[in-house]
Design a protein around this motif. Structure first.
Motif, mmCIF file in Angstrom:
data_model
loop_
_atom_site.group_PDB
_atom_site.id
_atom_site.type_symbol
_atom_site.label_atom_id
_atom_site.label_comp_id
_atom_site.label_asym_id
_atom_site.label_seq_id
_atom_site.Cartn_x
_atom_site.Cartn_y
_atom_site.Cartn_z
ATOM 1 N N VAL A 1 -0.448 -8.328 -5.635
ATOM 2 C CA VAL A 1 -1.028 -7.172 -6.299
ATOM 3 C C VAL A 1 -0.304 -6.536 -7.170
ATOM 4 O O VAL A 1 -0.526 -5.846 -8.162
ATOM 5 N N ASP A 2 1.078 -6.227 -6.401
ATOM 6 C CA ASP A 2 1.929 -5.352 -7.084
ATOM 7 C C ASP A 2 2.262 -5.932 -8.525
ATOM 8 O O ASP A 2 2.145 -5.423 -9.464
ATOM 9 N N LEU B 1 -0.570 -5.997 -11.133
ATOM 10 C CA LEU B 1 -0.870 -4.700 -11.595
ATOM 11 C C LEU B 1 -0.301 -4.234 -12.939
ATOM 12 O O LEU B 1 -0.691 -3.510 -13.718
ATOM 13 N N ASP C 1 -0.417 -11.747 4.313
ATOM 14 C CA ASP C 1 -0.956 -10.601 3.770
ATOM 15 C C ASP C 1 0.060 -9.906 2.855
ATOM 16 O O ASP C 1 -0.382 -9.079 2.025
ATOM 17 N N LYS C 2 1.266 -9.955 3.447
ATOM 18 C CA LYS C 2 2.582 -9.502 2.768
ATOM 19 C C LYS C 2 2.283 -9.874 1.507
ATOM 20 O O LYS C 2 2.631 -9.429 0.138
ATOM 21 N N ASP D 1 -7.626 -5.468 16.972
ATOM 22 C CA ASP D 1 -7.092 -4.594 16.032
ATOM 23 C C ASP D 1 -6.669 -5.082 14.697
ATOM 24 O O ASP D 1 -6.409 -4.278 13.973
ATOM 25 N N SER D 2 -6.539 -6.190 14.544
ATOM 26 C CA SER D 2 -6.343 -6.743 13.102
ATOM 27 C C SER D 2 -7.079 -7.809 12.861
ATOM 28 O O SER D 2 -7.753 -8.465 13.670
ATOM 29 N N ARG D 3 -6.990 -7.980 11.578
ATOM 30 C CA ARG D 3 -7.841 -9.084 10.956
ATOM 31 C C ARG D 3 -7.615 -10.613 11.457
ATOM 32 O O ARG D 3 -8.575 -11.185 11.987
ATOM 33 N N ALA E 1 0.888 -12.735 8.817
ATOM 34 C CA ALA E 1 1.241 -11.449 8.282
ATOM 35 C C ALA E 1 1.984 -11.722 7.137
ATOM 36 O O ALA E 1 1.770 -10.995 6.156
ATOM 37 N N LEU F 1 -8.514 -6.789 -3.560
ATOM 38 C CA LEU F 1 -7.786 -5.579 -3.566
ATOM 39 C C LEU F 1 -8.060 -4.887 -4.954
ATOM 40 O O LEU F 1 -8.169 -3.729 -5.005
ATOM 41 N N PHE G 1 -10.595 -2.566 -6.175
ATOM 42 C CA PHE G 1 -10.481 -1.215 -5.653
ATOM 43 C C PHE G 1 -9.463 -0.583 -6.751
ATOM 44 O O PHE G 1 -9.608 0.907 -6.973
ATOM 45 N N LEU H 1 -0.222 -8.401 -0.963
ATOM 46 C CA LEU H 1 0.392 -7.168 -1.325
ATOM 47 C C LEU H 1 1.366 -7.396 -2.814
ATOM 48 O O LEU H 1 1.142 -6.761 -3.592
ATOM 49 N N ASP H 2 2.456 -8.345 -2.484
ATOM 50 C CA ASP H 2 3.217 -8.622 -3.504
ATOM 51 C C ASP H 2 2.573 -9.050 -4.980
ATOM 52 O O ASP H 2 2.945 -8.656 -5.903
#
Lengths: 940, 188
Positions: free
Chosen positions: A12-13, A16, A5-6, A352-354, A2, A44, A47, A9-10
């Motif tokens: 990607v933030d 961007l 994964d976080k 339920d999760s990857r 996890a 990511l 998209f 996302l960071d």
């Protein structure tokens, strides 16, 4: 994971805010050679440019259109270029038919040849990403080399005004993914003609509804002539009826042919999945989307760690970090996973999760398909499992071998694949039995079943299994066609949830939660809905349980069974209820019967699982897994699985099980009131997790769990006069060392758990109180426990063995549980310092009835047939049994006068932390006594 | 435990207290929605946003915490709103419980949940997964999408800047888009 994964996302933030042209360099630095991390970030970013329409928020009218837009726009917005109606080279774009991470697929008209083709376009948002472009070119290269009946043919590649694209055959049919999703969601095709949105199933998927001819795949109907001939809508009377499994095997054999061909050309697909297999009207499957393929000569192929694709169909070697080379056998695995799903409607490794899925792929073997759908032919199951072997060297070594075995199956020839050998089965069997004893202890706070029962049940199960297997084998060939006519339809009905089922499940939750009014409401609603009488009987039976009207309950259940002789729900509840009224043989009878029946609904699975949890938590959890696979949102299933997982955690002292239990419980608690039942499940999971972390030396996590447990205890305090509330607060207080408070809680309830109270009183040297409690309780019930405790406490205050023996009330030890009698008498004679008497007592026990291995080894130790070491070895697989064994050895050493050795054993027993077991309580009590008085017991 | 105590516990990371707050907000939402429908107001287009605001204000009043508590309540109200919509979509999906759906009385507010309940639930599942990975970004989506709150309001509630909320919103959307397009839930 996890955290990882976080981190994605960071990243990607951050990325961007960086100009697109500079991103590649920036990512080089930021990812520092971690190509998998980088691939995830890029996936990511792919998209990006889907625009602000993705999750439209209209503050004035809230989310009136939100999800609608979300779903359609996420794909349409990628279509910004080219639009429908525009021209791309020789092609006129007609409509979009599929979207995926790597491109958008359109139906188009090729102007020069005036034919319909499919055109795949690299999305605009990717164009300035060199990596995506390179991937796209490779895809075209790879695909253009392949010409095969089962592969979508690529025509030509081109570029128009900066838009890269290529054209290929247009397959006018649904993908297997679409068919599967249709099958799952809208089980009866005739009743539902709505389109299944193609979005969830990936690329190359027509958005129209499933054509009627393709629906024939959903059910084996006699009009389906053959997978190799054109299929028409109208039945041809003369055509031989084909069956579903033959059709599936034939279709996938074709795919395997295509793969074999591609592999020979050194192309591995790497992303075989139902969504990439398109069915054409002539009954052939076409492999599409070589978008992730790498040519075997491409050096980047050996550099694994690139993380692409849908996880459900990934082979272990694609998933494992630093994994071995991906090759043709990787595709064999993915096709095996697809076959599995066609047979069972379930993924081989659901999750339920990857992370969950990936870890399952690496570490778990899939449930055999026949466990999910008993109509799957045995040979086909064998073939499927062979393709899904974790080690690629265990699988079919080529797609061609896979295809050949599938065809042998269709032609009723002996297949080449073999089932896993006997040793594997034995290992699995042993694993299932590991946690049996502890499972019996406190499942759903009901009365314990004798362990004898468990053993017999399994023994008989095996015999029944064998018999069934033989019967299966005989009938398989003879009545295959007839049988199969019903198969897919049954699988479909299985997932169908009716209104009445919902009411029924609500009642189930309410019954577990102890909410009598809610059960009444559910019953009324069921009556209003004119639910089948069988269901009404079952609801009434559950209602009767509240007033402990067991006979009424049994009557209702028998009435239900009379109406539906194969009712899994009724049989499961009968097995439970008979266990509650101490009729183990009847309980066993229905337990056996359930095993022979096929659950036909989610609530069947739930009740079956709950019943199984009395005997084997692991099997029970698997049953609940199946239920949740069919209905992920099912609260009853989550609640029960949470309880079962907590129980397994307790059995195995495994923090992972406990954390998973908490997940289920949390999910259930979001939608349920906090009842003592729910809270007690939370408490159990927290305390068990604390014990597990403690055992692993993880102090911080342990304290954290105890903190949670403390909050649960505070909540439980709101339920005065509730048995569960007192019981669990007592365990909690004992766990955190507040023994007086624990005693208060036990004193507040009048129950047969009196043993715990006595042991606690003994532990804090309140002997008089302990004796008074024994007398008080013993007078109101002829409980063997009270008598046993009386003698036990007397041992602590007696000055001579005579006094102790005078107080022996062995006659009163008439518990139905032979094992308990054995234990009690033995312990008391040991305390009296008479090991010979203790052992002589054992000799009087009729050993033929002591059938479980655990009992046998304990008995063996008592009879001196086994040394302490051998005894410990024989139960070494179970922490629970180890804890018990140390107590047993300790008590005997004590009787032999070896105080310090005894002490060590008691301490070891306690270290295993099975807080809610009686021997744990006794170990603690004896240790306290030995600390107070080092000479105790003086007569030894 | 009264609301301000709950709020305090929730702030210190007590998930039970959080769940309790969501439950209180949930009950209040249902009550409010029902009341508004019963009064048969002509303009009974009940928006989720309006409800969330109203509930937060009421909770604030009941709890007597000082003013900035409102933002926090808003977060719980948003979660509650999501629960309302999800249970609606769920009932709708099974499509056999018109009666139950009626009881929710929120049709106007949840066309999405009504029209495409399955997709709506998939989004919800994806958001649950995001909640595991990255609770803050997931919360932003919950407040923005399910409760329709403004960027500034979310920033206040989460005690961060509007710019951060905007960025979280963009990143979370990319993640959700990928999840949904992969068809991870119902996959392939």
């Amino acid at each position: 994971m996890a955290d990882r994964d976080k981190r994605v996302l960071d990243l990607v933030d951050e990325v961007l805010s960086i100009a697109p042209a500079l991103r590649a360099d920036w990512l080089d630095t930021a990812c520092d050679g971690d190509s998998r991390l980088r691939a995830e970030v890029e996936a990511l970013l792919d998209f990006e440019g889907t625009g602000e329409d993705l999750l439209p928020v209209d503050e004035s009218s809230a989310h009136a259109r939100l999800a609608t837009l979300l779903i359609t726009n996420s794909s349409q917005s990628q279509v910004s270029e080219p639009r429908v109606g525009t021209q791309l080279g020789d092609y006129l774009i007609e409509k979009q038919i599929g979207v995926g991470g790597m491109g958008v697929v359109y139906q188009a008209r090729q102007l020069s040849l005036n034919r319909t083709v499919a055109v795949k376009v690299l999305p605009a948002s990717m164009r300035n990403m060199p990596k995506a472009l390179a991937r796209f070119r490779r895809e075209v290269e790879a695909a253009a080399r392949l010409q095969h009946d089962n592969i979508v043919a690529v025509h030509s590649a081109g570029e128009d005004a900066g838009t890269a694209y290529y054209s290929m055959d247009f397959i006018d049919g649904p993908s297997l993914g679409q068919i599967l999703s249709n099958l799952r969601h809208d089980p009866v095709p005739e009743l539902d003609t709505r389109a299944t949105p193609g979005r969830s199933t990936g690329e190359s998927e027509p958005s129209e509804e499933i054509p009627a001819w393709a629906k024939h795949l959903l059910r084996p109907i006699s009009t389906y002539e053959s997978a190799r001939q054109p299929v028409t809508n109208s039945p041809t009377p003369s055509s031989p009826p084909a069956n579903y499994f033959d059709v599936v095997a034939t279709l996938l054999a074709g795919v395997a042919d295509g793969l074999e061909y591609a592999h020979r050309k050194n192309v591995v697909h790497r992303d075989i999945k139902p969504a990439n297999l398109l069915l054409s009207e002539d009954g052939r499957l076409h492999i599409s989307d070589f978008g992730l393929a790498r040519t075997a000569t491409d050096p980047s192929m050996t550099q694994t760690g690139e993380f692409v694709g849908t996880p459900y169909y990934m082979a272990p070697e694609q998933v494992a970090p630093g994994a071995s080379r991906v090759d043709g056998r990787t595709d064999v695995y993915a096709l095996g996973a697809t076959l599995y799903e066609m047979l069972t409607l379930a993924k081989p490794h659901p999750g339920d999760s990857r992370d969950q899925v990936l870890s399952a792929i690496l570490h778990e073997t899939p449930l055999p398909p026949r466990r999910l759908n008993h109509r799957v032919p045995r040979d086909l199951e064998t073939i499927c499992l062979k393709a899904l072997e974790t080690g690629s060297s265990q699988r079919y070594q080529s797609a061609g071998e896979f295809a050949a075995d599938l065809r042998r199956f269709v032609e009723h020839l002996p297949i080449a694949a073999r089932r896993s050998g006997v040793p594997t089965h034995v290992m699995k069997w042993c694993r299932r039995h590991r946690s049996m004893s502890a499972s019996l202890l406190f499942a759903f706070s009901l009365i314990v079943l004798a362990t004898v029962l468990a053993y017999r049940a399994h023994d008989l199960d095996r015999k029944i299994d064998q018999a069934q297997q033989q019967r299966d084998d005989v009938t398989a060939r003879a009545s295959q066609i007839e049988k199969d006519l019903l198969e897919a339809q049954e699988a479909v009905d299985f997932a169908q949830q009716t209104e009445q089922q919902r009411v029924f499940q609500e009642a189930l939750v309410a019954a577990m939660q102890g909410d009598q009014d809610a059960v009444k409401d559910a019953l009324q609603e069921a009556e209003r809905l004119q639910a089948p009488d069988e269901r009404l009987h079952i609801l009434r039976a559950q209602l009767a349980m509240f007033s402990a009207s067991f006979q009424d309950s049994l009557d209702e259940l028998h009435a239900a069974l009379k109406l539906v002789p194969n009712s899994v729900a009724a049989c499961s509840l009968l097995a439970e209820t008979y266990a509650r009224v101490d009729q183990p043989s009847l309980s066993l009878k229905y337990h056996r019967k359930v095993k022979t029946l096929e659950p036909t609904s989610v609530e069947d699975l739930i009740l079956k699982g709950r019943m199984e949890s009395y005997l084997d938590a692991e099997i029970a959890e698997q049953t609940l897994d199946s239920a949740i696979r069919l209905d992920r949102q099912n609260i009853a299933a989550r609640l029960i699985r949470g309880a079962i997982r907590a129980q397994r955690a307790y059995d195995t002292c495994d923090a992972g099980h406990a954390e998973r239990a908490l997940e289920d419980l949390q999910l259930a608690s979001n939608l349920l009131d906090e009842t003592p039942y729910l809270l007690s499940q939370f408490m159990n999971a927290h305390l068990t997790a604390a014990a597990a972390y403690d055992a692993g030396g993880d102090v911080e996590d342990r304290d954290n769990q105890l903190k949670h447990a403390g909050r649960i205890a505070a909540k439980l305090a709101a339920f005065e006069n509730d048995y569960e509330s007192h019981r669990w607060r007592a365990f909690y207080f004992e766990r955190v060392g507040e023994l007086d408070k624990a005693i208060e809680q036990w004193q507040a309830i009048d129950d047969k758990t009196i043993g715990y109270l006595i042991m606690l009183l003994y532990r804090v040297a309140r002997f008089d109180d302990a004796l008074a409690a024994c007398d008080e309780y013993g007078a109101s019930s002829n409980s063997g426990t009270a008598e046993f405790c009386h003698s036990f406490v007397t041992a602590a205050i007696a000055d001579s063995p005579e006094e102790l023996i005078a107080d022996f009330r062995l006659d009163a030890l008439t518990s139905r549980d032979r094992d308990a009698v054995l234990r009690s008498t033995h312990i008391l004679w040991c305390l009296a310092g008479m090991p010979d008497r203790a052992n002589a007592e054992i000799e009087t026990i009729d050993t033929t009835d002591q059938v479980t291995t655990r009992n046998a080894s304990r008995l063996g130790f008592w009879k001196r047939e086994l040394t302490a070491e051998e005894y410990l070895n024989s139960v070494s697989h179970s922490r629970y049994e180890q804890a018990r064994a140390h107590f047993v050895i300790g008590i005997q050493r004590l009787s032999e006068g070896q105080r310090s050795v005894a002490r060590q054993h008691f301490e070891t027993s306690i270290a295993y932390r099975f807080d809610y077991s009686f021997f744990h309580a006794m170990s603690n009590a004896l240790l306290s006594q030995m600390s107070r008085d080092p000479q105790w017991p003086r007569w030894i | 435990m009264d609301l301000s105590e709950l709020l305090q516990h929730a702030k210190s990371g007590d998930s039970a207290a959080r769940a309790e707050l969501v439950r209180v907000a949930y009950d209040d939402l249902r009550k409010l929605a029902k009341k508004q429908m019963q009064e048969e107001r002509l303009d009974h287009t009940l928006t989720a946003t309006a409800l969330v605001h109203e509930v937060s204000a009421r909770l604030l009043e009941q709890s007597q915490v000082h003013f900035h508590g409102r933002g926090e309540f808003m977060a719980y109200a948003a979660t509650a709103m999501r629960n309302v919509l999800i249970s609606y979509a769920r009932a709708k999906r099974s499509d056999k419980r018109g009666g139950q759906a009626q009881k929710l009385q929120l049709q106007e507010a949840c066309l999405a949940a009504e029209e495409q309940p399955r997709e709506f639930l998939e989004l919800n599942d994806a958001l649950d997964r995001l909640m595991q990975i990255d609770p803050r970004r997931a919360q932003v989506v919950e407040m923005r999408y399910f409760a329709g709150l403004a960027i500034e309001e979310i920033a206040t509630a989460l005690e961060t800047s509007p710019a951060t909320v905007k960025r979280d919103w963009s990143v979370a959307k990319l993640w959700l888009a990928r999840e949904l397009n992969q068809g991870f839930v119902n996959g392939g």
